[in-house]
Design a protein around this motif. Sequence first.
Motif, PDB file in Angstrom:
ATOM      1  N   GLU A 189       1.085  -1.022  -0.101  1.00  0.00           N
ATOM      2  CA  GLU A 189      -0.063   0.078   0.051  1.00  0.00           C
ATOM      3  C   GLU A 189       0.929   1.293   0.143  1.00  0.00           C
ATOM      4  OE1 GLU A 189      -3.899   0.561   2.627  1.00  0.00           O
ATOM      5  OE2 GLU A 189      -2.095   1.664   3.627  1.00  0.00           O
ATOM      6  N   SER A 190       1.878   1.317   0.996  1.00  0.00           N
ATOM      7  CA  SER A 190       2.615   2.447   1.068  1.00  0.00           C
ATOM      8  C   SER A 190       3.660   2.552  -0.081  1.00  0.00           C
ATOM      9  CB  SER A 190       3.827   2.262   2.148  1.00  0.00           C
ATOM     10  OG  SER A 190       2.814   2.231   3.357  1.00  0.00           O
ATOM     11  N   ALA A 191       4.244   1.511  -0.718  1.00  0.00           N
ATOM     12  CA  ALA A 191       4.841   1.567  -2.161  1.00  0.00           C
ATOM     13  C   ALA A 191       4.517   2.052  -3.284  1.00  0.00           C
ATOM     14  CB  ALA A 191       5.701   0.282  -2.051  1.00  0.00           C
ATOM     15  N   PHE A 192       2.958   1.606  -3.393  1.00  0.00           N
ATOM     16  CA  PHE A 192       2.354   1.654  -4.576  1.00  0.00           C
ATOM     17  C   PHE A 192       1.115   2.725  -4.579  1.00  0.00           C
ATOM     18  CE2 PHE A 192       4.569  -2.183  -4.999  1.00  0.00           C
ATOM     19  CZ  PHE A 192       5.273  -1.983  -6.306  1.00  0.00           C
ATOM     20  N   GLY A 193       1.067   3.231  -3.338  1.00  0.00           N
ATOM     21  CA  GLY A 193       0.257   4.561  -3.002  1.00  0.00           C
ATOM     22  C   GLY A 193      -1.374   4.300  -3.206  1.00  0.00           C
ATOM     23  N   GLY A 194      -1.768   2.803  -2.460  1.00  0.00           N
ATOM     24  CA  GLY A 194      -3.035   2.669  -2.367  1.00  0.00           C
ATOM     25  C   GLY A 194      -3.364   1.177  -2.603  1.00  0.00           C
ATOM     26  N   PRO A 195      -4.663   0.790  -2.501  1.00  0.00           N
ATOM     27  CA  PRO A 195      -4.847  -0.856  -2.381  1.00  0.00           C
ATOM     28  C   PRO A 195      -4.786  -1.655  -3.674  1.00  0.00           C
ATOM     29  CG  PRO A 195      -6.907   0.502  -2.546  1.00  0.00           C
ATOM     30  CD  PRO A 195      -5.755   1.610  -2.730  1.00  0.00           C
ATOM     31  N   ALA A 196      -4.699  -0.824  -4.745  1.00  0.00           N
ATOM     32  CA  ALA A 196      -4.752  -1.748  -6.061  1.00  0.00           C
ATOM     33  C   ALA A 196      -3.895  -2.880  -6.125  1.00  0.00           C
ATOM     34  CB  ALA A 196      -4.582  -0.903  -7.174  1.00  0.00           C
ATOM     35  N   ALA A 197      -2.429  -2.508  -5.487  1.00  0.00           N
ATOM     36  CA  ALA A 197      -1.425  -3.786  -5.575  1.00  0.00           C
ATOM     37  C   ALA A 197      -1.994  -4.919  -5.037  1.00  0.00           C
ATOM     38  CB  ALA A 197      -0.124  -3.169  -5.166  1.00  0.00           C
ATOM     39  N   TRP A 198      -2.715  -4.745  -3.706  1.00  0.00           N
ATOM     40  CA  TRP A 198      -3.238  -5.772  -3.031  1.00  0.00           C
ATOM     41  C   TRP A 198      -4.580  -6.568  -3.787  1.00  0.00           C
ATOM     42  CZ3 TRP A 198      -0.706  -8.169   1.075  1.00  0.00           C
ATOM     43  CH2 TRP A 198      -1.481  -9.080   1.757  1.00  0.00           C
ATOM     44  N   THR A 199      -5.486  -5.547  -4.134  1.00  0.00           N
ATOM     45  CA  THR A 199      -6.599  -6.235  -4.747  1.00  0.00           C
ATOM     46  C   THR A 199      -6.695  -6.563  -6.001  1.00  0.00           C
ATOM     47  OG1 THR A 199      -7.405  -3.868  -4.937  1.00  0.00           O
ATOM     48  CG2 THR A 199      -7.839  -4.813  -2.958  1.00  0.00           C
TER      49      THR A 199
END
Length: 356
Positions: A189-199
């Motif tokens: 979340e911190s590295a990519f600026g939001g939840p999209a990386a996880w979801t």
Amino acid sequence: MTPPTLRWGILGTSFISDVVARAVAASPGSRIQAVFGRDPSRLAAFAARHSVPTQHASVAALLADPSVDVIYVGLPSHAHASAVALAVRAGKKAVLSEKALATTLADARAMTASARAAGDVFLLEGLMYLSHPVMDALVTVLAEGRLGRVRAVSGYYAADIAAKANPRGRGTIYNLGCYPVSLLHLVLESAFGGPAAWTGRRTVLGHGALATSEDGVTYARDAALTVSFHEVGVLATIQSSDSFGNDFGFTIQGDRASLTFVTNPWLPPTGDSVFRIKTYKGGAVETVTVSGGGMDAFGHQVKRVEDCVAAGLTEAPRPSPSWDNSVEIMGLLTEWEEDIFARHGEKIQVHSAGLE
């Protein structure tokens, strides 16, 4: 004006309730008002250890106690969903529920949905280390891009605690694996600026050893996870065991530098927490030291609850998990467990505890 002292009600007299009770008692902004326990002798002993004025023999009685402002759910993980539902229904009391939030994704969603429907109830999952200032420092490093683009994460946590855990709480994934998985969540979340990386799209591979308790509950005893986050090109490996050891490790690898925790990220000390950043070109090493200010992670968690209640918040700010964060973390934990069981040809049998 000085906020009023928060009066805590403790559900459960287990080892973790003892730890949290000490943190509550140490805070000038909180005190323990009441405790619930099923075993009368353990209940009396707990109350004596922590100078608790009121003992309750039922969950309902503690939740109805008008002298309690905050409910701490220190019950086994499989009992969290029912306890939180009852606490939210009781109304006007903040709720801190021990990690893992639940043992099923459906329960986690139901818990946060009930809090959202209530509209004015504070709820926080007890991933206490996320309240510690070392996590703020980590978020800053990642947000500034000092490691370059994050490409890989590896973490492990091993501790010989199985004898203290109720097997219906589903074993190492929910006892210990939730720590590196939740930290992985914060990193992405911190590295990519939001939840999209996880979801976004991901591939999950789980391996592990299964154990069966005397009353027939099968659970993961040792577990390993490999997960590929396709949207951002990050590969993560996680391992946990609650059957041996007492060790940890967590490293983030960017394309410019890596970051490794020297001190335990999930049990930050009252003194200094330390991580190191190593730049690939030239091999320069920077040591980042963050003071705990004389409080461990549980102390910082109590302070986080106090601050949020004083501010009238229903969710804690990051790095503590939001309700959506907790559900997202639970999603990967349950996928991990499901893949392990599938490889063994086993079916997961979930045991939920009804407390009414």
